[in-house]
Motif scaffolding. Sequence first.
Motif, short mmCIF file in Angstrom:
data_model
loop_
_atom_site.label_atom_id
_atom_site.label_comp_id
_atom_site.label_asym_id
_atom_site.label_seq_id
_atom_site.Cartn_x
_atom_site.Cartn_y
_atom_site.Cartn_z
N THR A 108 3.21 -7.51 -4.59
CA THR A 108 2.38 -6.46 -4.08
C THR A 108 3.35 -5.23 -4.06
OG1 THR A 108 0.97 -6.04 -2.09
CG2 THR A 108 3.08 -6.97 -1.68
N GLN A 109 2.33 -4.07 -4.34
CA GLN A 109 3.02 -2.63 -4.57
C GLN A 109 3.27 -2.08 -3.35
OE1 GLN A 109 3.99 -0.96 -7.64
NE2 GLN A 109 5.03 0.50 -5.99
N VAL A 110 4.59 -1.34 -3.03
CA VAL A 110 4.64 -0.77 -1.92
C VAL A 110 5.02 0.75 -2.23
CG1 VAL A 110 6.03 -0.14 0.03
CG2 VAL A 110 5.03 -2.71 -0.10
N THR A 111 4.41 1.80 -1.82
CA THR A 111 4.54 3.07 -2.42
C THR A 111 5.03 3.65 -0.99
OG1 THR A 111 3.54 2.93 -4.30
CG2 THR A 111 4.09 5.26 -3.62
N VAL A 112 6.05 4.58 -0.92
CA VAL A 112 6.62 5.33 0.21
C VAL A 112 6.51 6.70 -0.27
CG1 VAL A 112 8.20 5.44 2.09
CG2 VAL A 112 7.76 3.51 1.19
N SER A 113 5.83 7.63 0.26
CA SER A 113 5.74 9.03 -0.18
C SER A 113 6.52 9.96 0.76
CB SER A 113 4.47 9.67 0.16
OG SER A 113 3.79 9.57 1.40
N SER A 114 7.24 10.83 0.36
CA SER A 114 8.16 11.67 1.05
C SER A 114 7.32 12.73 1.78
CB SER A 114 9.22 12.23 0.19
OG SER A 114 8.54 13.24 -0.83
N GLY A 126 0.77 -1.14 -0.05
CA GLY A 126 -0.06 0.03 -0.08
C GLY A 126 0.69 1.35 -0.18
N LEU A 127 0.38 2.32 0.26
CA LEU A 127 0.82 3.69 0.36
C LEU A 127 1.27 4.10 1.80
CD1 LEU A 127 1.84 6.28 -0.92
CD2 LEU A 127 -0.78 7.06 -0.72
N VAL A 128 2.44 4.41 2.12
CA VAL A 128 2.76 4.87 3.38
C VAL A 128 3.55 5.85 3.49
CG1 VAL A 128 4.61 3.10 3.59
CG2 VAL A 128 3.48 3.93 5.73
#
Length: 119
Positions: A113-119, A10-12
């Motif tokens: 599985t997609q992992v997206t890390v936002s800054s 997920g997005l974190v």
Amino acid sequence: QVQLVESGGGLVQAGGSLRLSCAASGRTFSIRRTGWFRQAPGKEREFLASLNWSGGNTGYADSVKGRFSISRDNADNTVYLQMNSLKPEDTAVYYCAAKKSFGADYDYWGQGTQVTVSS
């Protein structure tokens, strides 16, 4: 055959945590070792961590050592990747894999599985 299904991506935000799961089914008795990998756009697949299917003998890539932890729940044939202190450069598709022989290439792969890390 062994089937592997990842979940938990997920997005974190940067600095956050995620726990990925990999559920194994089929001829799981044939598995000797399991691992996690990732692949970012335009980059080669990267090894992250591995673990004997019976437990123990963990190994980690230097890039994630101290931040990621691999474990297994023997009761339900699930392997986990706990990811802490996530960075934007951890953004990638994460895959679990399993192999039937120590020292050999991995035989089975999940769909990722997609992992997206936002800054």
